[in-house]
Design a protein around this motif. Structure first.
Motif, PDB file in Angstrom:
ATOM      1  N   ALA A   1     -12.052 -24.661  15.115  1.00 49.60           N
ATOM      2  CA  ALA A   1     -13.446 -24.939  14.755  1.00 49.60           C
ATOM      3  C   ALA A   1     -13.626 -25.110  13.249  1.00 49.60           C
ATOM      4  CB  ALA A   1     -14.353 -23.818  15.272  1.00 49.60           C
ATOM      5  N   ASN A   2     -12.962 -24.251  12.463  1.00 50.46           N
ATOM      6  CA  ASN A   2     -13.104 -24.326  11.008  1.00 50.46           C
ATOM      7  C   ASN A   2     -12.566 -25.642  10.463  1.00 50.46           C
ATOM      8  OD1 ASN A   2     -12.509 -21.389  11.960  1.00 50.46           O
ATOM      9  ND2 ASN A   2     -13.661 -21.124  10.073  1.00 50.46           N
ATOM     10  N   VAL A   3     -11.397 -26.040  10.972  1.00 47.73           N
ATOM     11  CA  VAL A   3     -10.781 -27.283  10.511  1.00 47.73           C
ATOM     12  C   VAL A   3     -11.636 -28.481  10.911  1.00 47.73           C
ATOM     13  CG1 VAL A   3      -8.787 -28.809  10.760  1.00 47.73           C
ATOM     14  CG2 VAL A   3      -8.451 -26.352  10.484  1.00 47.73           C
ATOM     15  N   GLU A   4     -12.102 -28.496  12.152  1.00 41.89           N
ATOM     16  CA  GLU A   4     -12.927 -29.606  12.639  1.00 41.89           C
ATOM     17  C   GLU A   4     -14.213 -29.746  11.821  1.00 41.89           C
ATOM     18  OE1 GLU A   4     -12.533 -32.008  14.569  1.00 41.89           O
ATOM     19  OE2 GLU A   4     -10.909 -31.559  15.952  1.00 41.89           O
ATOM     20  N   ALA A   5     -14.819 -28.610  11.467  1.00 41.35           N
ATOM     21  CA  ALA A   5     -16.063 -28.641  10.687  1.00 41.35           C
ATOM     22  C   ALA A   5     -15.826 -29.274   9.317  1.00 41.35           C
ATOM     23  CB  ALA A   5     -16.620 -27.225  10.535  1.00 41.35           C
ATOM     24  N   LEU A   6     -14.722 -28.902   8.670  1.00 37.71           N
ATOM     25  CA  LEU A   6     -14.406 -29.466   7.367  1.00 37.71           C
ATOM     26  C   LEU A   6     -14.118 -30.964   7.466  1.00 37.71           C
ATOM     27  CD1 LEU A   6     -12.109 -26.620   5.965  1.00 37.71           C
ATOM     28  CD2 LEU A   6     -14.370 -27.250   5.098  1.00 37.71           C
ATOM     29  N   LEU A   7     -13.319 -31.350   8.462  1.00 35.53           N
ATOM     30  CA  LEU A   7     -12.980 -32.763   8.641  1.00 35.53           C
ATOM     31  C   LEU A   7     -14.228 -33.594   8.902  1.00 35.53           C
ATOM     32  CD1 LEU A   7      -9.779 -32.488  10.875  1.00 35.53           C
ATOM     33  CD2 LEU A   7      -9.863 -33.054   8.445  1.00 35.53           C
ATOM     34  N   ASN A   8     -15.146 -33.078   9.721  1.00 37.29           N
ATOM     35  CA  ASN A   8     -16.370 -33.797  10.042  1.00 37.29           C
ATOM     36  C   ASN A   8     -17.302 -33.922   8.840  1.00 37.29           C
ATOM     37  OD1 ASN A   8     -15.660 -34.288  12.716  1.00 37.29           O
ATOM     38  ND2 ASN A   8     -16.553 -32.365  13.439  1.00 37.29           N
ATOM     39  N   ASP A   9     -17.125 -33.041   7.867  1.00 33.63           N
ATOM     40  CA  ASP A   9     -17.901 -33.120   6.618  1.00 33.63           C
ATOM     41  C   ASP A   9     -17.241 -34.051   5.607  1.00 33.63           C
ATOM     42  OD1 ASP A   9     -19.923 -31.472   7.470  1.00 33.63           O
ATOM     43  OD2 ASP A   9     -19.081 -29.657   6.569  1.00 33.63           O
ATOM     44  N   GLY A  10     -16.148 -34.696   6.035  1.00 30.22           N
ATOM     45  CA  GLY A  10     -15.470 -35.639   5.146  1.00 30.22           C
ATOM     46  C   GLY A  10     -14.506 -34.994   4.172  1.00 30.22           C
ATOM     47  N   ILE A  11     -14.154 -33.743   4.419  1.00 31.11           N
ATOM     48  CA  ILE A  11     -13.258 -33.011   3.516  1.00 31.11           C
ATOM     49  C   ILE A  11     -11.817 -33.119   4.013  1.00 31.11           C
ATOM     50  CG2 ILE A  11     -12.663 -30.713   2.611  1.00 31.11           C
ATOM     51  CD1 ILE A  11     -15.685 -30.046   2.901  1.00 31.11           C
ATOM     52  N   ASP A  12     -10.907 -33.373   3.092  1.00 29.60           N
ATOM     53  CA  ASP A  12      -9.483 -33.436   3.425  1.00 29.60           C
ATOM     54  C   ASP A  12      -8.923 -32.017   3.495  1.00 29.60           C
ATOM     55  OD1 ASP A  12      -9.616 -36.223   3.338  1.00 29.60           O
ATOM     56  OD2 ASP A  12      -9.218 -36.256   1.192  1.00 29.60           O
ATOM     57  N   VAL A  13      -8.300 -31.688   4.628  1.00 29.89           N
ATOM     58  CA  VAL A  13      -7.835 -30.316   4.883  1.00 29.89           C
ATOM     59  C   VAL A  13      -6.315 -30.264   4.891  1.00 29.89           C
ATOM     60  CG1 VAL A  13      -7.910 -28.368   6.481  1.00 29.89           C
ATOM     61  CG2 VAL A  13      -9.896 -29.883   6.273  1.00 29.89           C
ATOM     62  N   ILE A  14      -5.761 -29.305   4.158  1.00 27.62           N
ATOM     63  CA  ILE A  14      -4.319 -29.102   4.110  1.00 27.62           C
ATOM     64  C   ILE A  14      -3.936 -27.933   5.015  1.00 27.62           C
ATOM     65  CG2 ILE A  14      -2.350 -28.471   2.641  1.00 27.62           C
ATOM     66  CD1 ILE A  14      -3.840 -29.730   0.290  1.00 27.62           C
ATOM     67  N   LEU A  15      -2.963 -28.170   5.888  1.00 23.89           N
ATOM     68  CA  LEU A  15      -2.381 -27.099   6.694  1.00 23.89           C
ATOM     69  C   LEU A  15      -0.970 -26.858   6.181  1.00 23.89           C
ATOM     70  CD1 LEU A  15      -3.262 -28.011  10.411  1.00 23.89           C
ATOM     71  CD2 LEU A  15      -4.640 -26.790   8.743  1.00 23.89           C
ATOM     72  N   GLU A  16      -0.726 -25.692   5.639  1.00 16.57           N
ATOM     73  CA  GLU A  16       0.626 -25.321   5.206  1.00 16.57           C
ATOM     74  C   GLU A  16       1.226 -24.464   6.310  1.00 16.57           C
ATOM     75  OE1 GLU A  16       2.927 -22.308   2.292  1.00 16.57           O
ATOM     76  OE2 GLU A  16       0.908 -22.874   1.657  1.00 16.57           O
ATOM     77  N   ILE A  17       2.032 -25.089   7.165  1.00 16.85           N
ATOM     78  CA  ILE A  17       2.540 -24.401   8.351  1.00 16.85           C
ATOM     79  C   ILE A  17       4.016 -24.713   8.575  1.00 16.85           C
ATOM     80  CG2 ILE A  17       0.306 -24.245   9.520  1.00 16.85           C
ATOM     81  CD1 ILE A  17       0.943 -26.759  11.018  1.00 16.85           C
ATOM     82  N   GLU A  18       4.621 -23.982   9.505  1.00 16.10           N
ATOM     83  CA  GLU A  18       6.027 -24.177   9.811  1.00 16.10           C
ATOM     84  C   GLU A  18       6.217 -25.417  10.700  1.00 16.10           C
ATOM     85  OE1 GLU A  18       8.242 -22.394   8.237  1.00 16.10           O
ATOM     86  OE2 GLU A  18       6.582 -21.298   7.335  1.00 16.10           O
ATOM     87  N   ALA A  19       7.457 -25.846  10.819  1.00 13.77           N
ATOM     88  CA  ALA A  19       7.765 -27.088  11.539  1.00 13.77           C
ATOM     89  C   ALA A  19       7.289 -27.063  12.987  1.00 13.77           C
ATOM     90  CB  ALA A  19       9.264 -27.363  11.483  1.00 13.77           C
ATOM     91  N   GLN A  20       7.455 -25.941  13.674  1.00 12.70           N
ATOM     92  CA  GLN A  20       7.028 -25.871  15.075  1.00 12.70           C
ATOM     93  C   GLN A  20       5.538 -26.135  15.202  1.00 12.70           C
ATOM     94  OE1 GLN A  20       8.644 -21.945  16.014  1.00 12.70           O
ATOM     95  NE2 GLN A  20      10.041 -22.874  17.482  1.00 12.70           N
ATOM     96  N   GLY A  21       4.767 -25.534  14.310  1.00  8.12           N
ATOM     97  CA  GLY A  21       3.322 -25.749  14.312  1.00  8.12           C
ATOM     98  C   GLY A  21       2.966 -27.172  13.944  1.00  8.12           C
ATOM     99  N   ALA A  22       3.713 -27.738  12.985  1.00  9.41           N
ATOM    100  CA  ALA A  22       3.446 -29.108  12.548  1.00  9.41           C
ATOM    101  C   ALA A  22       3.622 -30.093  13.694  1.00  9.41           C
ATOM    102  CB  ALA A  22       4.379 -29.475  11.395  1.00  9.41           C
ATOM    103  N   LEU A  23       4.643 -29.892  14.513  1.00 12.23           N
ATOM    104  CA  LEU A  23       4.903 -30.795  15.626  1.00 12.23           C
ATOM    105  C   LEU A  23       3.818 -30.679  16.696  1.00 12.23           C
ATOM    106  CD1 LEU A  23       8.778 -30.418  15.975  1.00 12.23           C
ATOM    107  CD2 LEU A  23       7.471 -32.113  14.685  1.00 12.23           C
TER     108      LEU A  23
END
Length: 208
Positions: free
Chosen positions: A87-109
């Motif tokens: 929900a937090n990520v979607e809210a930021l994206l819908n506001d036109g904000i670029d969101v960075i996820l710093e995560i491990e490879a499994q999560g990235a896939l």
């Protein structure tokens, strides 16, 4: 042209590649980007604040959110659960904000599978030897742990083809500039400007 929806930018790579340092430099120099705050079941450490460093949840709360499909990705490490709240990520994206996820490879896939528009960056040092030197240089890892991290890095590199970009981290400042250049180019992709193209085409018809 203005992109109404922000970009979901996934940054990962092997331990020692410097992904955390690069992300910190990006956020410091370009505050218009936002780093997604993860949720965890581990207790707060001294100085950590809820909603700033992490969203601190009980295991029951975390598992309830899993059942409600409330995480973009989640995993368990050392007996504690970690995840990226959707929900937090979607809210930021819908506001036109670029969101960075710093995560491990499994999560990235997993993010790539669920978010087709996500832009994946795989952070790497110039050479494998430098990766080992960075791990050794920390002075906090035993030889056994370093070997384990290098073995993990082998697996992560085998997944590099699933990413869109390699982000070379020879110097942090240069890596940040490469990141910014790629993001700027992504914003001008045809697939992200269909509304502009369609409106332009319609305007051409109207002025004939």
């Amino acid at each position: 042209m203005k992109n109404k929806r922000g970009l979901l930018l996934v940054v990962s790579g092997p331990s020692g590649a410097g992904k955390g340092t690069v992300c910190a430099d990006i956020l410091k120099r370009y505050p218009e980007f936002k780093l997604s705050v993860s949720a965890t079941t581990r207790p707060p450490r001294p100085g950590e604040e809820d909603g700033v460093n992490y969203f601190f949840l009980t295991r029951e709360e975390f598992e309830k959110r899993i059942k409600e499909d409330g995480f973009i990705e989640w995993a368990e490490f050392c007996g504690n659960l970690y995840g990226t709240p959707k929900a937090n990520v979607e809210a930021l994206l819908n506001d036109g904000i670029d969101v960075i996820l710093e995560i491990e490879a499994q999560g990235a896939l997993k993010v790539k599978k669920d978010f087709k528009d996500a832009v994946l960056f795989f952070v790497v040092p110039p050479t494998a030897l430098q990766l080992k030197e960075r791990l050794t240089g920390r002075g906090t890892e035993t030889e056994e742990k370093i070997k384990a991290r290098l073995s993990q890095a082998e697996w992560e590199f085998s997944q590099a083809e699933n990413y869109k970009y390699i982000l070379l981290n020879d110097k942090v400042e240069k890596a940040t500039e490469r990141f910014i250049s790629i993001v700027k180019a992504e914003k001008y992709g045809v697939d992200k400007n269909t509304e502009f193209i369609n409106k332009f085409a319609q305007d051409l018809k109207n002025i004939k």
